[in-house]
Structure formats: C-alpha cells, structure tokens
Write an enzyme that holds these catalytic residues in place. Structure first.
Site, short mmCIF file in Angstrom:
data_model
loop_
_atom_site.label_atom_id
_atom_site.label_comp_id
_atom_site.label_asym_id
_atom_site.label_seq_id
_atom_site.Cartn_x
_atom_site.Cartn_y
_atom_site.Cartn_z
N ASN A 15 0.82 -1.21 0.00
CA ASN A 15 0.00 0.00 0.00
C ASN A 15 0.86 1.27 0.00
O ASN A 15 0.39 2.34 -0.36
CB ASN A 15 -0.97 0.01 1.19
CG ASN A 15 -0.28 -0.07 2.52
OD1 ASN A 15 0.34 -1.09 2.83
ND2 ASN A 15 -0.37 0.98 3.33
N THR A 16 2.14 1.14 0.39
CA THR A 16 3.07 2.28 0.36
C THR A 16 4.46 1.76 0.00
O THR A 16 4.70 0.56 -0.09
CB THR A 16 3.16 2.99 1.73
OG1 THR A 16 3.64 2.05 2.71
CG2 THR A 16 1.82 3.54 2.16
N ILE A 18 8.28 0.74 -1.22
CA ILE A 18 8.82 -0.03 -2.33
C ILE A 18 7.82 -1.08 -2.82
O ILE A 18 7.81 -1.42 -4.00
CB ILE A 18 10.17 -0.68 -1.96
CG1 ILE A 18 10.02 -1.71 -0.85
CG2 ILE A 18 11.20 0.38 -1.58
CD1 ILE A 18 11.27 -2.52 -0.60
N TYR A 172 16.02 -5.38 14.51
CA TYR A 172 15.74 -5.18 13.09
C TYR A 172 16.79 -5.89 12.24
O TYR A 172 16.46 -6.61 11.29
CB TYR A 172 15.70 -3.69 12.74
CG TYR A 172 15.45 -3.44 11.27
CD1 TYR A 172 14.19 -3.70 10.72
CD2 TYR A 172 16.46 -2.99 10.43
CE1 TYR A 172 13.96 -3.50 9.36
CE2 TYR A 172 16.24 -2.79 9.07
CZ TYR A 172 14.98 -3.05 8.55
OH TYR A 172 14.74 -2.86 7.20
#
Length: 304
Positions: A15-16, A18, A172
């Site tokens: 939806n956003t 890349i 992460y």
C-alpha cells in the site's frame, strides 16, 4: 524485464513504499497482483491508484490489482490468507516489514514484533503457500532483506525474542539476517528436493519509505536524530528506485542470488549482485534457524 506476463503475484505490503512501486510496475507489465496488507482500507486506496496509473501506460497490456487482508503478526491471519489464495501462484514477494519500534512489542502469538513479522510471518506464509507455488510451472519467491543484515550479531537462540533485553536496531538487523538466511536455505532445500522453484533475495538500499516515519517505526524513536547525523536523508533514494532490486531479482536473479543497489556502499543506484555477510552464508546457522522457525510457527514445509 521478462516477457512472461499475466503471472499470478502475491505481494505482502504494497500500500506504500517499495511494495507499492513494485506492484505498480508488475501491473503495468500485465501481471495480476494481489496486495496482501494488514489495513484493507489503505490497500484498497493503493490498488485504485495503481490501476489508474497503469491505465496511463502505453507499454505492455495492463494487468490487474486486487487486495486481501494479511497480518503477518498473526499466524491465524497468515493461515487464513493462504487458505484463500489462488490455487496457482507464480510469484510470491515477501516485502512487508516493521522497522525499529522504540519499545519492545509482541505479535499476537507472543513473538518480538520485528522478528515475528519480518521473518516468522513470512516463513509461515511461504510454507503454507508451497503447494500453490509448486502448482506453477516455475515459481519464484523473492524475500526482501536489508543492508542492515550485516550489522546483526550472530542469532542468540536462547533469546530470539529479545525478552532479556530489547535493542531496536539489533532486532531489526536480526530479522533482516533471518530473511536472508531463510531465502538461501529455502533454495538449498528446493534444490535437494528437485523442486523447480527459485528462491532469492533483494534489498532496497537506503530508501525513503514510511518505515522511517511510521508511528510504529523508526520515526517513533530517538534513532531519527542518529540517522540524520550519519546523513541518512542525503544517501537515501526514492521508494520507486528502492523497488528496482526486487524487480531485478524477480526477472534476472538466479536461484539463491541476492540483489541490491550497487553505488555508495549499496545504499542507492542501479541494481546488481549484492554482498552477503558471512553469517548469512552459514548453512549450519540457516538450518538451525529453519528448525527453530518450524517449532515457533508450527509450519513444516512439505518438500517431498
């Protein structure tokens, strides 16, 4: 780009960022793309924009785009999505991700949010979809990792969920190392089984996406000031440019390959072969992570 259009593509996120531009390019080429997103309202809005922009293209015949709900932080949602997926899937792009929430948060199943979403969610999804991928003539799975995988310490299997000490950058990096370990180990297992599916990985370099501004991501923590101090905004490229390694991995990346930008320490530029850390190449580490992932998710791959 390949001439093999009208592929059935499932893309997590989209939806956003890349994922959006990856989907847009594939629809413009004629593929049939499903945006698998947690927020269906945002996904539907993105799909409308993608369809409208694709209609402006004078290139290959326009494909289609639709949406489906998928919450990678909820293994029940992952299972439900897979059960409703098309019987034949040509392409799976494991794209969605969570980046550096300042406080430790857990998925519905009790996993640390980044490791649970970025790795375990995609591990479970790919496993559930293996019959659908095998139904295609020669399917491809592209898993999106990150240059941050190089900063990951060797995975601590005694505390994979950071219950004894949470550091957002470390977790992460661990999740992105896990993504790359998974992509490479999946290809090894497919090769041993003689299954004609390609598994490879890509990373977008340093791309300007909502991961840096999301209330759940980097922008919610003090890391923003640190990132600015090392010139993150200067070296970052657009989300559209960040989608190019994923597209290149899909069209040109061979089994077990890793694709990323080739300029300025792989932060930006045209895509090509990317550097894989020694940890990510370690087959023993990959096998240990695979076995642990099966235990945690309850998803056992049928590669017979």
């Amino acid at each position: 780009m390949s001439d093999n259009k009208q592929r059935r593509v499932l893309l997590t996120g989209g939806n956003t960022g890349i994922g959006y531009f990856t989907a847009l390019e594939l629809v413009k080429q004629g593929d049939r793309v499903t945006l698998a997103c947690r927020n269906l309202d945002k996904a539907d809005a993105a799909a409308e924009k993608i369809a409208a922009e694709a209609r402006k293209s004078t290139d290959a015949p326009q494909g289609t785009v639709d949406t489906a709900r998928l919450d990678l932080a909820d293994l029940d949602s992952v299972r439900s999505f897979a059960e409703s997926a098309p019987a034949k899937v040509d392409v799976l792009i494991n794209n969605a991700g969570v980046m550096m929430p300042s406080k430790r948060t857990e998925t519905k199943d009790g996993f640390e949010l980044q490791f649970g979403t970025n790795h375990l969610g995609h591990f479970a999804l790919t496993g559930h979809l293996m019959p659908n991928l095998r139904a295609a003539d020669s399917a491809t799975v592209v898993t999106v990792s990150s240059v941050a995988h190089k900063q990951a310490p060797k995975l601590n299997f005694d505390d994979l969920q950071a219950a004894r000490g949470y550091n957002p950058q470390r977790m992460y990096a661990n999740s992105k190392l896990a993504n790359l370990l998974f992509a490479l180990e999946l290809q090894r297992r497919l090769d041993r089984a003689g299954i004609p599916i390609t598994s490879n990985a890509a990373h977008p370099g340093i791309s300007s996406t909502e991961l840096y501004t999301s209330p759940d991501g980097l922008g919610s923590s003090k890391i923003v000031s640190f990132a600015a101090s090392i010139g993150l905004l200067f070296i970052s490229q657009s989300a559209r440019a960040g989608s190019l390694p994923t597209l290149d991995a899909l069209e040109n990346g061979g089994p077990g390959s890793y694709t990323g930008p080739r300029w300025l320490m792989e932060s930006r530029g045209a895509p090509g072969p990317a550097k894989i850390s020694a940890k990510a190449k370690d087959p023993e580490l990959a096998e240990k992570l695979w076995n642990e992932s099966e235990k945690l998710t309850g998803v056992v791959y049928d590669l017979s």
